[in-house]
Motif scaffolding. Structure first.
Motif, PDB file in Angstrom:
ATOM      1  N   ALA A   7       0.925   3.993  -2.942  1.00 42.17           N
ATOM      2  CA  ALA A   7       0.722   5.422  -2.696  1.00 42.17           C
ATOM      3  C   ALA A   7       1.841   6.248  -3.332  1.00 42.17           C
ATOM      4  O   ALA A   7       1.577   7.258  -3.996  1.00 42.17           O
ATOM      5  CB  ALA A   7       0.657   5.689  -1.188  1.00 42.17           C
ATOM      6  N   PHE A  60       1.351   8.795  -6.518  1.00 45.61           N
ATOM      7  CA  PHE A  60       1.830  10.168  -6.368  1.00 45.61           C
ATOM      8  C   PHE A  60       2.814  10.504  -7.488  1.00 45.61           C
ATOM      9  O   PHE A  60       2.744  11.571  -8.099  1.00 45.61           O
ATOM     10  CB  PHE A  60       2.480  10.353  -4.994  1.00 45.61           C
ATOM     11  CG  PHE A  60       2.995  11.736  -4.753  1.00 45.61           C
ATOM     12  CD1 PHE A  60       2.125  12.790  -4.537  1.00 45.61           C
ATOM     13  CD2 PHE A  60       4.358  11.981  -4.747  1.00 45.61           C
ATOM     14  CE1 PHE A  60       2.603  14.070  -4.327  1.00 45.61           C
ATOM     15  CE2 PHE A  60       4.850  13.247  -4.531  1.00 45.61           C
ATOM     16  CZ  PHE A  60       3.967  14.308  -4.315  1.00 45.61           C
ATOM     17  N   LEU A  73       0.830  -1.216   0.000  1.00 43.17           N
ATOM     18  CA  LEU A  73       0.000   0.000   0.000  1.00 43.17           C
ATOM     19  C   LEU A  73       0.862   1.263   0.000  1.00 43.17           C
ATOM     20  O   LEU A  73       0.547   2.239  -0.684  1.00 43.17           O
ATOM     21  CB  LEU A  73      -0.946  -0.001   1.198  1.00 43.17           C
ATOM     22  CG  LEU A  73      -2.138  -0.937   1.096  1.00 43.17           C
ATOM     23  CD1 LEU A  73      -2.923  -0.961   2.410  1.00 43.17           C
ATOM     24  CD2 LEU A  73      -3.048  -0.533  -0.061  1.00 43.17           C
ATOM     25  N   VAL A  74       1.955   1.234   0.759  1.00 43.15           N
ATOM     26  CA  VAL A  74       2.876   2.381   0.764  1.00 43.15           C
ATOM     27  C   VAL A  74       3.507   2.537  -0.620  1.00 43.15           C
ATOM     28  O   VAL A  74       3.598   3.646  -1.156  1.00 43.15           O
ATOM     29  CB  VAL A  74       3.945   2.215   1.866  1.00 43.15           C
ATOM     30  CG1 VAL A  74       5.062   3.240   1.718  1.00 43.15           C
ATOM     31  CG2 VAL A  74       3.303   2.319   3.232  1.00 43.15           C
TER      32      VAL A  74
END
Length: 168
Positions: free
Chosen positions: A24, A28, A20-21
């Protein structure tokens, strides 16, 4: 308790949190690159046909995620790094595939539409290209981990040296 931040035992970060990191940071990066390309297209009135961002964005996302990972867990084992790199690569390919499918199905980019379907040669070529892309992107993501983890360790060593100097 030891003053060395590298020696402190840390809790293992779950695979889903790491992905998930990574996702993200990846999203971005995609948004930032898209904005830069739109601004450059407006300012320079010429379209850039460079696909290097398809490699740079996942590598930077991997570097950022590995710093997050190292802060919470310390340096992970090489086997776990390869496993997470493979999963992050599959996530990247799925995300890119979904974006290409959305663009192709919207008709915004006519070159991507396959009105007559795929031939057997198309599928063979796509499979070979996909396998090569999987290997290449896994190596790029793993290289991003290496850069991020080494950067984190150097930062920790500088902080430890600074603390040692301040105590004197």
């Amino acid at each position: 308790m030891s003053s060395d931040p590298l020696a402190v035992p840390k809790k293992r970060v779950s695979t889903s949190v790491l992905l998930l990191v990574y996702l993200a940071f990846m999203l971005f990066g995609i948004v930032i690159v898209a904005v830069i390309w739109m601004v450059a297209d407006q300012v320079f009135t010429s379209s850039s046909q460079n696909s290097a961002m398809g490699v740079v964005v996942p590598m930077i996302a991997a570097m950022s995620m590995s710093s997050f990972w190292a802060r919470r867990e310390g340096r992970p084992t090489p086997g776990r790094q390869w496993w997470i790199a493979l999963l992050a690569t599959l996530l990247t390919l799925a995300l890119n595939g979904a974006l290409i499918w959305a663009i192709a199905s919207s008709g915004a980019w006519p070159e991507l539409s396959f009105r007559n379907g795929f031939t057997r040669d198309d599928l063979v070529f796509g499979s070979i290209l996909g396998a090569a892309l999987l290997v290449l992107l896994t190596l790029v993501v793993r290289f991003g981990f290496w850069l991020g983890l080494n950067g984190w360790e150097k930062q920790q060593a500088r902080l430890a040296a600074l603390k040692t100097r301040q105590r004197r």
